[in-house]
Design a protein around this motif. Structure first.
Motif, PDB file in Angstrom:
ATOM      1  N   ARG A 273       0.827  -1.210   0.000  1.00 31.00           N
ATOM      2  CA  ARG A 273       0.000   0.000   0.000  1.00 31.00           C
ATOM      3  C   ARG A 273       0.864   1.265   0.000  1.00 31.00           C
ATOM      4  NH1 ARG A 273      -3.287  -0.159   5.002  1.00 31.00           N
ATOM      5  NH2 ARG A 273      -1.727  -1.622   5.777  1.00 31.00           N
ATOM      6  N   LYS A 274       2.181   1.078   0.159  1.00 33.78           N
ATOM      7  CA  LYS A 274       3.136   2.194   0.165  1.00 33.78           C
ATOM      8  C   LYS A 274       2.737   3.288   1.146  1.00 33.78           C
ATOM      9  CE  LYS A 274       4.504   1.391  -4.657  1.00 33.78           C
ATOM     10  NZ  LYS A 274       5.312   0.216  -4.286  1.00 33.78           N
ATOM     11  N   LYS A 275       2.359   2.855   2.329  1.00 29.95           N
ATOM     12  CA  LYS A 275       2.039   3.846   3.359  1.00 29.95           C
ATOM     13  C   LYS A 275       2.326   3.335   4.764  1.00 29.95           C
ATOM     14  CE  LYS A 275      -2.376   4.618   4.450  1.00 29.95           C
ATOM     15  NZ  LYS A 275      -3.331   3.869   5.313  1.00 29.95           N
ATOM     16  N   LEU A 276       2.524   4.305   5.633  1.00 31.41           N
ATOM     17  CA  LEU A 276       2.733   4.026   7.044  1.00 31.41           C
ATOM     18  C   LEU A 276       1.438   3.499   7.638  1.00 31.41           C
ATOM     19  CD1 LEU A 276       5.208   5.273   8.976  1.00 31.41           C
ATOM     20  CD2 LEU A 276       3.247   6.446   9.930  1.00 31.41           C
ATOM     21  N   TRP A 277       1.520   2.528   8.536  1.00 35.89           N
ATOM     22  CA  TRP A 277       0.326   2.087   9.236  1.00 35.89           C
ATOM     23  C   TRP A 277       0.643   1.756  10.681  1.00 35.89           C
ATOM     24  CZ3 TRP A 277      -0.563  -3.391  10.433  1.00 35.89           C
ATOM     25  CH2 TRP A 277       0.445  -4.244   9.964  1.00 35.89           C
ATOM     26  N   LYS A 278      -0.388   1.931  11.490  1.00 37.26           N
ATOM     27  CA  LYS A 278      -0.279   1.575  12.894  1.00 37.26           C
ATOM     28  C   LYS A 278      -1.017   0.261  13.076  1.00 37.26           C
ATOM     29  CE  LYS A 278      -1.511   3.145  17.548  1.00 37.26           C
ATOM     30  NZ  LYS A 278      -2.254   4.134  18.336  1.00 37.26           N
ATOM     31  N   LYS A 279      -0.356  -0.732  13.607  1.00 38.94           N
ATOM     32  CA  LYS A 279      -1.005  -2.022  13.839  1.00 38.94           C
ATOM     33  C   LYS A 279      -2.210  -1.827  14.744  1.00 38.94           C
ATOM     34  CE  LYS A 279      -1.613  -6.479  14.088  1.00 38.94           C
ATOM     35  NZ  LYS A 279      -2.141  -7.211  12.925  1.00 38.94           N
ATOM     36  N   GLY A 280      -3.365  -2.298  14.304  1.00 37.84           N
ATOM     37  CA  GLY A 280      -4.577  -2.189  15.107  1.00 37.84           C
ATOM     38  C   GLY A 280      -5.473  -1.040  14.703  1.00 37.84           C
ATOM     39  N   GLU A 281      -5.004  -0.191  13.768  1.00 42.16           N
ATOM     40  CA  GLU A 281      -5.791   0.999  13.412  1.00 42.16           C
ATOM     41  C   GLU A 281      -7.168   0.609  12.870  1.00 42.16           C
ATOM     42  OE1 GLU A 281      -3.291   3.120  10.628  1.00 42.16           O
ATOM     43  OE2 GLU A 281      -3.438   1.553   9.109  1.00 42.16           O
ATOM     44  N   GLU A 282      -7.252  -0.559  12.220  1.00 47.66           N
ATOM     45  CA  GLU A 282      -8.546  -1.000  11.703  1.00 47.66           C
ATOM     46  C   GLU A 282      -9.191  -2.032  12.628  1.00 47.66           C
ATOM     47  OE1 GLU A 282     -10.487  -2.777   7.539  1.00 47.66           O
ATOM     48  OE2 GLU A 282      -8.309  -2.570   7.719  1.00 47.66           O
ATOM     49  N   SER A 283      -8.386  -2.949  13.131  1.00 46.22           N
ATOM     50  CA  SER A 283      -8.907  -4.091  13.905  1.00 46.22           C
ATOM     51  C   SER A 283      -9.015  -3.819  15.397  1.00 46.22           C
ATOM     52  CB  SER A 283      -7.970  -5.288  13.713  1.00 46.22           C
ATOM     53  OG  SER A 283      -6.675  -4.959  14.215  1.00 46.22           O
ATOM     54  N   GLY A 284      -8.307  -2.801  15.875  1.00 50.05           N
ATOM     55  CA  GLY A 284      -8.232  -2.593  17.326  1.00 50.05           C
ATOM     56  C   GLY A 284      -7.186  -3.476  17.989  1.00 50.05           C
ATOM     57  N   HIS A 285      -6.502  -4.277  17.175  1.00 54.64           N
ATOM     58  CA  HIS A 285      -5.499  -5.203  17.725  1.00 54.64           C
ATOM     59  C   HIS A 285      -4.125  -4.539  17.784  1.00 54.64           C
ATOM     60  CE1 HIS A 285      -8.296  -8.727  16.454  1.00 54.64           C
ATOM     61  NE2 HIS A 285      -8.692  -8.113  17.544  1.00 54.64           N
ATOM     62  N   PHE A 286      -4.022  -3.584  18.685  1.00 48.37           N
ATOM     63  CA  PHE A 286      -2.794  -2.815  18.839  1.00 48.37           C
ATOM     64  C   PHE A 286      -1.671  -3.662  19.440  1.00 48.37           C
ATOM     65  CE2 PHE A 286      -6.352   0.187  19.172  1.00 48.37           C
ATOM     66  CZ  PHE A 286      -6.026   1.050  18.138  1.00 48.37           C
ATOM     67  N   GLN A 287      -0.451  -3.177  19.226  1.00 47.05           N
ATOM     68  CA  GLN A 287       0.714  -3.818  19.843  1.00 47.05           C
ATOM     69  C   GLN A 287       1.447  -2.775  20.677  1.00 47.05           C
ATOM     70  OE1 GLN A 287       2.618  -5.150  16.225  1.00 47.05           O
ATOM     71  NE2 GLN A 287       1.687  -7.185  16.361  1.00 47.05           N
ATOM     72  N   LYS A 288       1.413  -2.955  21.975  1.00 51.75           N
ATOM     73  CA  LYS A 288       2.173  -2.078  22.871  1.00 51.75           C
ATOM     74  C   LYS A 288       3.617  -2.572  22.880  1.00 51.75           C
ATOM     75  CE  LYS A 288       2.111  -0.280  27.556  1.00 51.75           C
ATOM     76  NZ  LYS A 288       1.524  -0.404  28.901  1.00 51.75           N
ATOM     77  N   VAL A 289       4.530  -1.713  22.513  1.00 50.60           N
ATOM     78  CA  VAL A 289       5.929  -2.140  22.359  1.00 50.60           C
ATOM     79  C   VAL A 289       6.690  -1.901  23.661  1.00 50.60           C
ATOM     80  CG1 VAL A 289       8.058  -1.792  21.077  1.00 50.60           C
ATOM     81  CG2 VAL A 289       5.858  -1.697  19.885  1.00 50.60           C
ATOM     82  N   LEU A 290       7.114  -2.994  24.286  1.00 54.64           N
ATOM     83  CA  LEU A 290       7.799  -2.892  25.580  1.00 54.64           C
ATOM     84  C   LEU A 290       9.300  -2.678  25.409  1.00 54.64           C
ATOM     85  CD1 LEU A 290       5.992  -5.697  27.598  1.00 54.64           C
ATOM     86  CD2 LEU A 290       5.330  -3.329  27.208  1.00 54.64           C
ATOM     87  N   ARG A 291       9.849  -3.212  24.325  1.00 56.90           N
ATOM     88  CA  ARG A 291      11.297  -3.092  24.106  1.00 56.90           C
ATOM     89  C   ARG A 291      11.581  -3.303  22.625  1.00 56.90           C
ATOM     90  NH1 ARG A 291      15.762  -6.607  27.509  1.00 56.90           N
ATOM     91  NH2 ARG A 291      14.924  -8.310  26.246  1.00 56.90           N
TER      92      ARG A 291
END
Lengths: 122, 122
Positions: free
Chosen positions: A50-68
């Protein structure tokens, strides 16, 4: 701060569940995605198709909190250690790596993709 | 048998310690490397810089016995679950992912690279 090596502007990211240590998915990030991940604490990637930046979960709500975030000896690959909401895979499995090479399923489905993404798929 | 997707003849391989579940390294394989890995039970890769097939451990003795191979939803990435002899990283650390982004070392050195590879490095 180490100097990451991007190839054609991208670096591969291995996403690992911080608790179970399962490998959840593999995706690509550009410099901005890495910066946004560090600043927000949530996983961002760059979609090559898609040649674009995306945030995981932006559509599904399945976000990833990055601990490290870890990098390798060559500084050309990353590991995001995450707390995964829901599941990483759009198919409904917790990990995208839910099959062996012969197609045997080794993971558990945790959601119905049609309910999360609607009939259009992802 | 699933139909793997190679990009420019290559597929990324995430290497995970089957016991500790640590991510040890990331490398690339071509179709022959995957075939040899399945046939021999030991990890083979394709070096993009040296443009040749290699067997992990051929120089260092640090072989990777592959217990299982997983693929992802898109069939364009692999996980090799391995039993690692010695260490995965040529620097002497058990995992190539031995540092956070600010350079903090989070892994343990298990061998002296000069003794294993000689003074020329790898």
């Amino acid at each position: 701060m180490l100097h990451l090596k991007f190839s054609d502007g991208l670096i591969p990211v291995i996403v690992q569940d911080a608790q179970s240590k399962d490998v959840l998915m593999m995706a690509w990030a550009n410099e901005e995605a890495v910066r946004l991940t560090r600043e927000s604490g949530f996983a961002h990637y760059f979609s090559r198709s898609r040649k674009k930046l995306w945030k995981k979960g932006e559509e599904s709500g399945h976000f990833q909190k990055v601990l490290r975030i870890l990098t390798d000896c060559d500084e050309d690959c990353l590991v995001y250690e995450v707390e995964q909401t829901g599941a990483a895979c759009h198919t409904g499995y917790r990990s995208c790596f839910y099959r062996t090479l012969d197609g045997t399923v080794v993971d558990t489905k945790v959601f119905d993709p049609e309910q999360v993404y609607g009939k259009k798929g992802h």
